[in-house]
Every structure is written in structure tokens, then in C-alpha cells.
Design an enzyme around this catalytic site. Structure first.
Site, PDB file in Angstrom:
ATOM      1  N   ASP A  34       2.459   2.640   9.841  1.00 47.29           N
ATOM      2  CA  ASP A  34       2.510   2.471   8.152  1.00 47.29           C
ATOM      3  C   ASP A  34       2.671   3.933   7.928  1.00 47.29           C
ATOM      4  OD1 ASP A  34       0.938   0.011   6.661  1.00 47.29           O
ATOM      5  OD2 ASP A  34       1.134   2.245   5.725  1.00 47.29           O
ATOM      6  N   ASN A  94      -2.828  -9.601   5.733  1.00 49.22           N
ATOM      7  CA  ASN A  94      -2.930  -9.916   4.361  1.00 49.22           C
ATOM      8  C   ASN A  94      -1.839 -11.068   3.817  1.00 49.22           C
ATOM      9  OD1 ASN A  94      -4.807  -8.006   3.632  1.00 49.22           O
ATOM     10  ND2 ASN A  94      -3.150  -6.428   3.509  1.00 49.22           N
ATOM     11  N   GLY A 100      -4.261 -10.007  -0.960  1.00 48.78           N
ATOM     12  CA  GLY A 100      -3.798  -8.475  -0.963  1.00 48.78           C
ATOM     13  C   GLY A 100      -2.484  -8.352  -0.386  1.00 48.78           C
ATOM     14  N   HIS A 107       3.479  -9.579   8.523  1.00 46.87           N
ATOM     15  CA  HIS A 107       3.014  -8.406   9.146  1.00 46.87           C
ATOM     16  C   HIS A 107       1.549  -8.217   9.730  1.00 46.87           C
ATOM     17  CE1 HIS A 107       2.910  -7.178   5.096  1.00 46.87           C
ATOM     18  NE2 HIS A 107       1.840  -6.247   5.288  1.00 46.87           N
ATOM     19  N   HIS A 109      -1.337  -5.604  10.516  1.00 45.57           N
ATOM     20  CA  HIS A 109      -1.848  -4.201  10.677  1.00 45.57           C
ATOM     21  C   HIS A 109      -2.850  -4.216  11.895  1.00 45.57           C
ATOM     22  CE1 HIS A 109      -0.986  -3.027   6.260  1.00 45.57           C
ATOM     23  NE2 HIS A 109      -1.152  -4.553   6.080  1.00 45.57           N
TER      24      HIS A 109
HETATM   25  P1  5GP Z   1       0.432  -5.317   2.732  1.00 47.35           P
HETATM   26  O1  5GP Z   1      -0.388  -4.857   1.667  1.00 47.35           O
HETATM   27  O2  5GP Z   1       1.528  -6.228   2.253  1.00 47.35           O
HETATM   28  O3  5GP Z   1      -0.507  -5.970   3.737  1.00 47.35           O
HETATM   29  O4  5GP Z   1       0.689  -3.767   3.532  1.00 47.35           O
HETATM   30  C1  5GP Z   1       2.170  -3.412   3.311  1.00 47.35           C
HETATM   31  C2  5GP Z   1       1.843  -2.141   4.190  1.00 47.35           C
HETATM   32  O5  5GP Z   1       3.362  -1.480   4.387  1.00 47.35           O
HETATM   33  C3  5GP Z   1       1.168  -0.942   3.521  1.00 47.35           C
HETATM   34  O6  5GP Z   1      -0.013  -0.639   4.277  1.00 47.35           O
HETATM   35  C4  5GP Z   1       2.299  -0.023   3.192  1.00 47.35           C
HETATM   36  O7  5GP Z   1       1.849   1.228   3.496  1.00 47.35           O
HETATM   37  C5  5GP Z   1       3.196  -0.152   4.035  1.00 47.35           C
HETATM   38  N1  5GP Z   1       4.630  -0.019   3.611  1.00 47.35           N
HETATM   39  C6  5GP Z   1       5.232  -0.249   2.566  1.00 47.35           C
HETATM   40  N2  5GP Z   1       6.471   0.342   2.463  1.00 47.35           N
HETATM   41  C7  5GP Z   1       6.589   0.999   3.670  1.00 47.35           C
HETATM   42  C8  5GP Z   1       7.809   1.924   4.295  1.00 47.35           C
HETATM   43  O8  5GP Z   1       8.929   1.979   3.659  1.00 47.35           O
HETATM   44  N3  5GP Z   1       7.764   2.434   5.481  1.00 47.35           N
HETATM   45  C9  5GP Z   1       6.591   1.993   6.225  1.00 47.35           C
HETATM   46  N4  5GP Z   1       6.324   2.873   7.529  1.00 47.35           N
HETATM   47  N5  5GP Z   1       5.387   1.498   5.710  1.00 47.35           N
HETATM   48  C10 5GP Z   1       5.496   0.862   4.330  1.00 47.35           C
END
Ligand code: 5GP
Ligand code: ZN
Length: 120
Positions: A34, A94, A100, A107, A109
């Protein structure tokens, strides 16, 4: 369901169009760190197919999701999460805006390592 969405940031990461710190890849799953980690270990497991969220899963996805869960545990250990029970890791998936979710490519986490963490 289309396999890839040209406007999706995670599809672009999987295709190598946006750089990422790759942890693991096979024919169905891509794993990368991340960009804004909440914990000392924080990486994301994504299916290579563009599935928007958990809400679109159907029984045909059961083998994929099972593989992702087993892989999450193995990669958590390989990435430095301490062993169960004093160590461990957290999985977060999420789903939807009220869940969220910010990136609409499903994905998981995986977070772990010594506390305190930035969030949670
Ligand atoms: P969500 O809130 O959708 O569960 O989490 C999305 C995650 O993707 C976030 O923790 C954010 O930091 C990560 N993320 C968003 N854009 C990028 C990116 O361009 N590269 C990487 N490695 N992580 C990303
Ligand atoms: Zn996608």
C-alpha cells in the site's frame, strides 16, 4: 463482468502501467505494498480480474477467494508479520462507499507488525 477496466488504478498497477512495489503475482492474483501504509506491514491482495467489490462476488469466485485467504496468511508471514498468537495480522476488505471503499477494484488489506499503528 469485463476482465479489465481501463480507468481503474488497480488494473493499471496489475498491467504495470503504474509502478508499484510488488510482493507476489500469479495468474489470478497480484499483491503489492500500500502506498500509504497504516501499519509496519501493509500490502494489498487484488484479483487480476476487475471485480469492483465483494458485492459482485458469486459462487464461481469461491476458489479465488479461498486462495486469496490462504495466500494472505502465507504472505503476511513472509512480509514480516510476527507469528500467531502474539503477532498476527489484520485483513480488511472495505466494500462500497459506506464500507469505506475508495478504489473500486476488490482488494484485501493485510496489515501487521509491532503496534502502535497509525489507524486501528
Ligand atoms: P480502500 O479505501 O479502497 O479500501 O483502500 C484503497 C487503498 O489503496 C488505500 O489504502 C490506498 O493507500 C491504496 N492506494 C491507492 N492508490 C494507490 C496506488 O497508486 N498505489 C498503491 N500502492 N496503493 C494505492
Ligand atoms: Zn480494476
Amino acid at each position: 463482468m469485463s476482465a479489465h477496466d481501463p480507468n481503474c488504478i488497480f488494473c493499471k498497477i496489475i498491467a504495470g502501467q503504474i509502478p508499484s512495489k510488488k510482493v507476489y503475482e500469479d495468474d489470478e492474483v497480484f499483491v503489492f505494498h500500500d502506498i500509504q501504509p497504516w501499519a509496519p506491514v501493509h500490502f494489498l491482495l487484488v484479483p487480476k480480474a476487475h471485480i469492483p467489490s465483494m458485492a459482485q462476488l458469486t459462487p464461481e469466485h469461491e476458489p479465488l477467494m479461498g486462495r486469496m485467504m490462504v495466500l494472505a496468511s502465507r504472505l503476511a508471514a513472509e512480509q514480516g508479520c510476527n507469528p500467531y498468537p502474539d503477532g498476527g495480522f489484520r485483513l480488511v476488505c472495505n466494500t462500497g462507499t459506506e464500507g469505506g471503499q475508495e478504489v473500486h477494484h476488490m482488494h484485501v488489506h493485510v496489515m501487521g507488525g509491532p503496534r502502535p499503528w497509525k489507524r486501528g
